[in-house]
Design an enzyme around this catalytic site. Structure first.
Site, PDB file in Angstrom:
ATOM      1  N   HIS A  63      -8.926  -9.392 -18.569  1.00  0.00           N
ATOM      2  CA  HIS A  63      -8.831  -7.826 -17.929  1.00  0.00           C
ATOM      3  C   HIS A  63      -8.007  -7.394 -18.533  1.00  0.00           C
ATOM      4  O   HIS A  63      -7.057  -7.213 -18.225  1.00  0.00           O
ATOM      5  CB  HIS A  63      -8.668  -8.595 -15.886  1.00  0.00           C
ATOM      6  CG  HIS A  63      -9.216  -7.121 -15.324  1.00  0.00           C
ATOM      7  ND1 HIS A  63      -8.341  -6.390 -15.804  1.00  0.00           N
ATOM      8  CD2 HIS A  63      -9.686  -7.372 -14.589  1.00  0.00           C
ATOM      9  CE1 HIS A  63      -9.003  -5.430 -14.855  1.00  0.00           C
ATOM     10  NE2 HIS A  63      -9.854  -5.774 -13.629  1.00  0.00           N
ATOM     11  N   GLU A  90     -12.855  -4.718 -20.701  1.00  0.00           N
ATOM     12  CA  GLU A  90     -12.427  -6.297 -20.448  1.00  0.00           C
ATOM     13  C   GLU A  90     -13.562  -7.313 -21.361  1.00  0.00           C
ATOM     14  O   GLU A  90     -14.837  -6.887 -21.058  1.00  0.00           O
ATOM     15  CB  GLU A  90     -12.850  -6.672 -19.059  1.00  0.00           C
ATOM     16  CG  GLU A  90     -11.612  -5.898 -18.586  1.00  0.00           C
ATOM     17  CD  GLU A  90     -12.155  -5.501 -16.793  1.00  0.00           C
ATOM     18  OE1 GLU A  90     -12.338  -6.477 -16.431  1.00  0.00           O
ATOM     19  OE2 GLU A  90     -11.654  -4.696 -16.247  1.00  0.00           O
TER      20      GLU A  90
END
Length: 439
Positions: free
Chosen positions: A307, A410
């Site tokens: 992330h 991400e």
């Protein structure tokens, strides 16, 4: 009452230890036999609390720092037996140079362990139908122990960061990096002579059991919201990881290998046996490889994500290239399906899952006059996210207007792109990040 705590082995005192645990766990609390006798006793260090020679309580310590099987007979509760046992365990842990300890506390006893410095990590979970909390304690000598085992002179060193949490600092001729051992979370990667590539909020919280807003949180074994009572983005991003290896690679790079294995608390949330590694290589590029090994007898399915929060000069002057003509699910519009036309630009909240894509993405930052390339393998989804003004206000760990200087691109496998891993096989997902300046 005169208490003495003896340190013993299972071979020496198995009958006494088994009797105490049978009385407390199996007969009083209804723990199934199969859960209580887990096959780990022979290798553990055990402790017996004695009152005038009579055994009244016990505990055990595993080589990985796991404290468990804390049991005190009913008549001796509230009289210091538990405190004496835990003090003996902590003393043994210091003698064994263990850097951090963890346990699964019955929820009603969490306050007892908190008085010794243990911090809760994650949500409450059931074990043998009894509510538990995972709790962790970073020992004062943790960084010293890590440095003795894994430091590389002039290149890799562990230091104490906020709240005593250890962070590894890596320096190479090409770039520097900082990585938190909690969550195995890359916090900084900065090529020499350049501004930081990753973003961390000025309001980020550095506490045991809390995720840090920014850097590269590891989301596993699910990406996104968890089921009721389970943490968002999985359970590995707020736990301490073990350091398995450090070393030097090609082209003056330095790597560190983090690992985590299943235990009672993970199996209560996700009942599978696994060995998880994150290998971070710091050099002219940043490479992060997340390796999942299925150690069980049946297949399991995961979703996962690196992330990554990137630092940008101004989100209004930033666009993402490489996703042209790619389908995406727009979470802002209730997962409406759409197709990307041209570069991704930003004028409001953006939360999109681009599907069936393995291509590189390039963050084109006009204000900082640079491009960040995000390449990947083992991933067929890409998430692009910026919370914008209103959603940012709901995050206590983001300062006002910080949305303008961050962007998440991400590397993930999520939604229909979940990965099934057969028994005794593995899966690898890799993100490569490089910086291009000028032009």
């Amino acid at each position: 009452m005169i208490l003495h705590v003896a340190t013993v082995s299972w071979a020496q005192q198995s009958d006494t230890l088994a009797s105490l645990r049978r009385t407390v766990f199996i007969e009083e609390q209804g723990v199934p036999e199969a859960l209580e006798w887990d096959g780990l006793d022979a290798a553990a260090t055990h402790f017996i609390a004695l009152d005038h020679g009579s055994a009244v309580g016990c505990a055990r310590l595993l080589a990985d720092g796991h404290i468990g099987r804390m049991a005190v007979l009913p008549a001796w509760r509230g009289k210091g037996a538990g405190r004496a046992l835990l003090n003996a365990v902590l003393h043994a842990a210091r003698q064994q140079h263990l850097g951090w300890l963890y346990l699964n506390a019955q929820t009603h006893a969490a306050g007892f362990y908190a008085r010794f410095g243990f911090q809760p990590v994650g949500a409450e979970f059931p074990d043998a139908d009894i509510p538990h909390l995972r709790m962790e304690l970073v020992m004062p000598q943790h960084t010293d122990t890590l440095n003795q085992q894994f430091a590389i002179a002039g290149k890799l060193e562990f230091v104490d960061a906020a709240a005593g949490l250890p962070v590894v600092e890596i320096t190479t001729p090409h770039a520097s990096a900082r990585i938190a051992v909690q969550g195995a979370q890359v916090l900084e990667w900065q090529p020499s002579g350049q501004l930081p590539v990753l973003w961390v909020s000025r309001a980020a919280v550095y506490q045991p059991g809390k995720g840090v807003r920014g850097g590269v949180p590891v989301c596993w074994p699910w990406f996104g919201a968890g089921e009721a009572g389970k943490p968002a983005h999985g359970f590995v991003r707020t736990r301490m990881w073990e350091v398995r290896e450090t070393g030097q690679g090609m082209a003056d790079s330095v790597f560190i290998r983090f690992s985590m294995k299943d235990d009672e608390s993970t199996r209560a949330l996700w009942n599978y046996a696994f060995d998880l590694e994150l290998i971070v290589t710091v050099g002219a590029a940043l490479k992060m490889e997340l390796v999942t090994r299925n150690k069980g007898a049946t297949a399991f399915e995961i979703s996962e994500g690196l992330h990554t929060y990137f630092h940008v000069g101004n989100i209004h002057q930033t666009q993402v290239l490489g996703l042209e003509n790619t389908e995406y699910l727009d979470k802002v519009r209730d997962f409406a399906r759409d197709t990307q036309i041209g570069a991704v630009s930003f004028s409001g909240e953006t939360d999109r899952v681009y599907i069936d894509t393995i291509t590189d993405c390039v963050i084109d930052d006009a204000k900082l006059n640079r491009k960040i390339r995000v390449a990947k393998s083992g991933s067929t989804s890409t998430v692009v996210w910026n919370p914008w003004i209103e959603k940012e206000k709901g995050f206590a760990d983001m300062a006002a207007d910080e949305y303008q200087e961050m962007l998440c691109v991400e590397t993930v496998n999520a939604g229909d792109a979940c990965v099934t891993i057969a028994a005794d096989t593995s899966h690898s997902m890799v993100a490569f990040i490089g910086l291009e300046t000028g032009g």
